[in-house]
Design a protein around this motif. Structure first.
Motif: not given
Length: 238
Positions: A168-188
């Motif tokens: 499905k299109g990324t409007a229904k998705g997300a990205r999990v980005k790690f920095k130094g092992g710590r995750p942050s979430v960015v919604d599509g």
């Protein structure tokens, strides 16, 4: 689907480490982009482009996660193995499913009949590169969906097609980005269409040329399409 985005580390050739393979048994890891092949169809004619391709456009691997919600998929991604997460891995969480009613395929690995001479088959991922229409989840006509479903069912029965589904299109998705092992979430949604994948097939073939022939013979619903052929870096489980 949870897609491990490529980066300089994953494109180095030493990826994935054996510890990562063991830690994420559901993942299908891909050879680096310099071994990738892209097939473009425009106005009914095919052209072929060989890698390398920019790491920002590539996937290093992917896993299909059977969970009840996007939130559960994000939680699964946030628990990514520490050794890879500390390298600032980026994971893309995408909902599977084909707009218009394409049936997803999850078929067993084919094995030749005992009386036949075994043929060594190699697994390949066929990734649909996204477009504005695919990102918008525009459904193909029903007759095209029927042809795709028939082809998928036939190739799954023959043991050529091991798995496949749309994304499905990324409007229904997300990205999990790690920095130094710590995750942050960015919604599509995400706007970098050139970096996105809109669906996949997992096939097995005796050679790359045979896999390319499979791509060219498939009844795609779009007159213009770009697909990426990637050999798997690790053998499939039996």
């Amino acid at each position: 689907m949870v897609i491990r985005r490529a980066d300089a580390g994953s494109e180095s050739g030493a990826f994935p480490a054996a510890s990562l393979v063991d830690a994420v048994p559901a993942a299908r890891w891909l050879h680096p982009g310099h071994q990738a092949t892209r097939l473009h169809r425009s106005a009914g004619a095919w052209s072929i482009e060989h890698g390398p391709f920019p790491a920002s456009e590539l996937a290093a691997g992917f896993a299909i996660v059977d969970v009840a919600s996007k939130e559960e998929a994000i939680a699964w991604a946030m628990a990514w193995p520490t050794a890879d997460a500390e390298g600032d891995a980026v994971l893309e969480v995408r909902e599977t499913g084909c707009t218009g009613g394409c049936a997803g395929i999850d078929a067993p690995v084919h094995r030749p009949a005992p009386h036949l001479e075994p043929v060594r088959l190699e697994p390949y991922a066929v990734l649909i590169r996204s477009s504005d229409a695919l990102e918008a989840d525009l459904p193909p006509p029903p007759d095209v969906i029927a042809r795709m479903n028939a082809r998928n069912a036939r190739d799954a029965q023959a043991g050529v097609l091991l798995a496949g589904d749309g994304l499905k299109g990324t409007a229904k998705g997300a990205r999990v980005k790690f920095k130094g092992g710590r995750p942050s979430v960015v919604d599509g949604p995400f706007t970098e269409i050139k970096e996105l994948i809109a669906g996949f097939w997992l096939i097995q073939a005796a050679s790359r040329d045979e896999a390319i022939a499979w791509v060219k013979s498939y009844p795609f619903p779009w007159p213009d399409v770009t697909l990426e052929l990637r050999a798997l870096a690790c053998p499939l489980p039996h």
